[in-house]
Structures are given as C-alpha cells and as structure tokens.
Write a protein that holds these residues in place. Structure first.
Motif: not given
Length: 325
Positions: A313-320
């Motif tokens: 989830t952290r990686a997904k949010i970082a992309k945003k």
C-alpha cells in the motif's frame, strides 16, 4: 491539485452537517439543537463539542448508516486531493463494543471504502480507538475488537476523547493487547494536557505517533526526544486554532517543531466542526509560515513513512505522490 495524506481524521467528526441532518430526518430524531443558524455544528467549548459530536453520532445506528457515512467522508476527502487517509473508528459507536456487531459494522465500512477507492482513488485504513472518557475498563473490549479484526484494513490503535480524563498509563493494558496483535499505535496527547501528557503517552504506551502533540513545544527536552526517537506528530493546526489551543495560526508551533527536527504531518481532525479542509490547511500554512512545495513534500513524506499500512500500500501511495511526467 497537490496529492495529500491525512493521518488524523475522526470518521464521525468528518460527517458533513447536511448528512447528519438528513439521517436525523429519516429517523425522526430532533437534532436541531446541535446546528447553528447557518446549518453548521454549534457548540460553546471543547467539552460541549464532545457532547454535540456524540449527539450527531447517535443517528448512526446500523452498519448501513456507517457505510453511507464512509462514502460521504471519503468523497469529500478525495475532493481535497487526499489520496490516503487513516480514520479513527470506535467499536463503542459501532455496535457498542460487541465483537459480533463490530464485525458487521467493519465489513460495511470496508466495502464502502473499497467502492470509494475505485471511484475516487482514495485509500482508507482504520485506526481503532477506545474513548478515553469512557474509562480504561471500557477500553479493554474495544482493544479486543481491534485485535480480533487486525488485517489489511484495520492497522492501527489509538486513544481519543477527553484528553483530561485519567492518564495514558491507565490504558496500558488495552495498548498491550493491541501491540501484541500487531497493531501500530498512536495516542491523542498534547492538545489539552500539556507537554507532560505527550511524555506520558510516549513512555507509558510506547506509541510511534502522537495525535496533536503540539504542546510538546513547552518542553525543549521533550522536543529533542521526539526528534531523536522519530515520533511523528499528527498536527491539526486549524482545529487547534479554532478551539483556542493557540490564539492564532501565527502562534501555532508546527513550524518551530519542524525546525527542531520533529516529524510533523498535517490533518483536519473533525473538519466540518472546525470549518476547515485539507486545502484550507495547506493554504494557511503557506500563508502563515511560507511553506512551499519542498516543505509540503517533506511533510507528506513524513506522513507516508508514518502511515499504518503495509509495504504494498505504501508503494502504491508513493506512486500517486510522484509529479506528473
């Protein structure tokens, strides 16, 4: 719009007044006393705010009600550019602390969160909170509810309510239960209880985040400790100024804390109660302290690093958060 992360949001406290009015009308409940002439929430001081908050919550009596609330809150947050949010949710309000009822409420909230993520691109995680002024014995079944439902969605445990009721250490048993279950820990402190309440929460509950925490500025040694230990503060400047914790935005210590190396983040707390939004918080921080894109990026990184979510989830949010190519 700048993508934002919010770590300190009370689910019921984020309920739009129009939403609560409509729910009250559906259920033939007279809540006119909690609204002002303009349709907003009306209260005199912090303790009265708590009673108005609980009155508003009283019309939320079923899992479906909470699903509708979650949808309304996340739609508003997404409109402010929030891409990830953590909301305080209490089994006290969702089934009265009964584990079976809590599971039903949680399922409804989680499904609404999934729909909101698909529709608006906002991710929600739940931080379960006993209510401090309900007492430490009442916190134990709430901790049990949290421990029994920990997972991808329920990731944190905290303590909300009247900060002047008892001491953090009174709730150590509930926090130990949550810790053993793998939940990440935060606690409201340093909003009303002074710097000592922050020190007590860090020492007695071994939390990694503090809700508010801004009165730590009264104790330089504590400020140094927070910076050294990497304790993240969930700062809510608009809330603090509205309630009179500090007399003005200029007097708020968020920038002084940041300059001292404390990891600060920005949230709205109970936005419709305090006439704020994440957009307004950003605007006021830029206007008052001259925060620019670099500072906001630093604060957002703090929030992402401190978020109670898994690595994927952290990686997904970082992309945003990455700038558009």
């Amino acid at each position: 719009m700048t993508p934002k992360i919010e770590l300190h949001l009370h689910l019921e406290g984020a309920a739009p007044p129009d939403f609560i009015r409509a729910m009250a009308k559906e259920k033939s409940v007279d809540l006119s006393r909690i609204f002002d002439a303009d349709g907003g929430y009306a209260y005199r001081d912090f303790n009265h705010f708590l009673s108005v908050y609980e009155a508003a919550t009283s019309v939320l009596t079923s899992p479906e009600d909470y699903a509708r609330l979650t949808a309304a809150v996340l739609e508003e947050s997404a409109a402010q550019g929030v891409v990830y949010t953590e909301s305080f949710i209490s089994p006290d309000f969702c089934g009265g602390g009964d584990l079976g009822a809590w599971r039903e409420y949680l399922h409804a909230i989680g499904e609404a969160a999934d729909r909101a993520e698909a529709a608006h691109g906002i991710t929600l995680r739940a931080c379960i909170t006993p209510i401090r002024h309900f007492g430490p014995d009442r916190a134990k079944p709430i901790a049990c509810c949290a421990a029994e439902t920990v997972g991808d969605f329920v990731t944190g445990f905290g303590l909300a309510g009247d900060e002047m009721a008892g001491k953090p250490g009174d709730f150590a048993y509930a926090f130990d239960m949550a810790r053993e279950a793998g939940l990440r820990l935060t606690c409201h402190a340093g909003e009303w209880g002074g710097a000592a309440s922050v020190r007590d929460a860090v020492r007695d509950l071994r939390v990694e985040r503090i809700g508010h925490g801004v009165q730590a500025i009264e104790d330089p040694g504590l400020v140094d400790q927070l910076a050294e230990d990497g304790i993240t503060l969930e700062c809510c400047p608009g809330s603090n100024v509205f309630l009179g914790v500090f007399p003005s935005w200029k007097a708020h210590p968020i920038e002084k804390l940041r300059q001292k190396g404390v990891k600060v983040t920005v949230s709205t707390d109970d936005p419709p109660f305090f006439h704020t939004t994440m957009t307004r918080e950003y605007e006021m921080l830029a206007e008052t302290f001259g925060w620019d894109e670099e500072v906001f990026a630093e604060v957002t990184r703090n929030a992402l690093d401190a978020a109670f979510c898994d690595a994927d989830t952290r990686a997904k949010i970082a992309k945003k958060l990455e700038p558009a190519a």
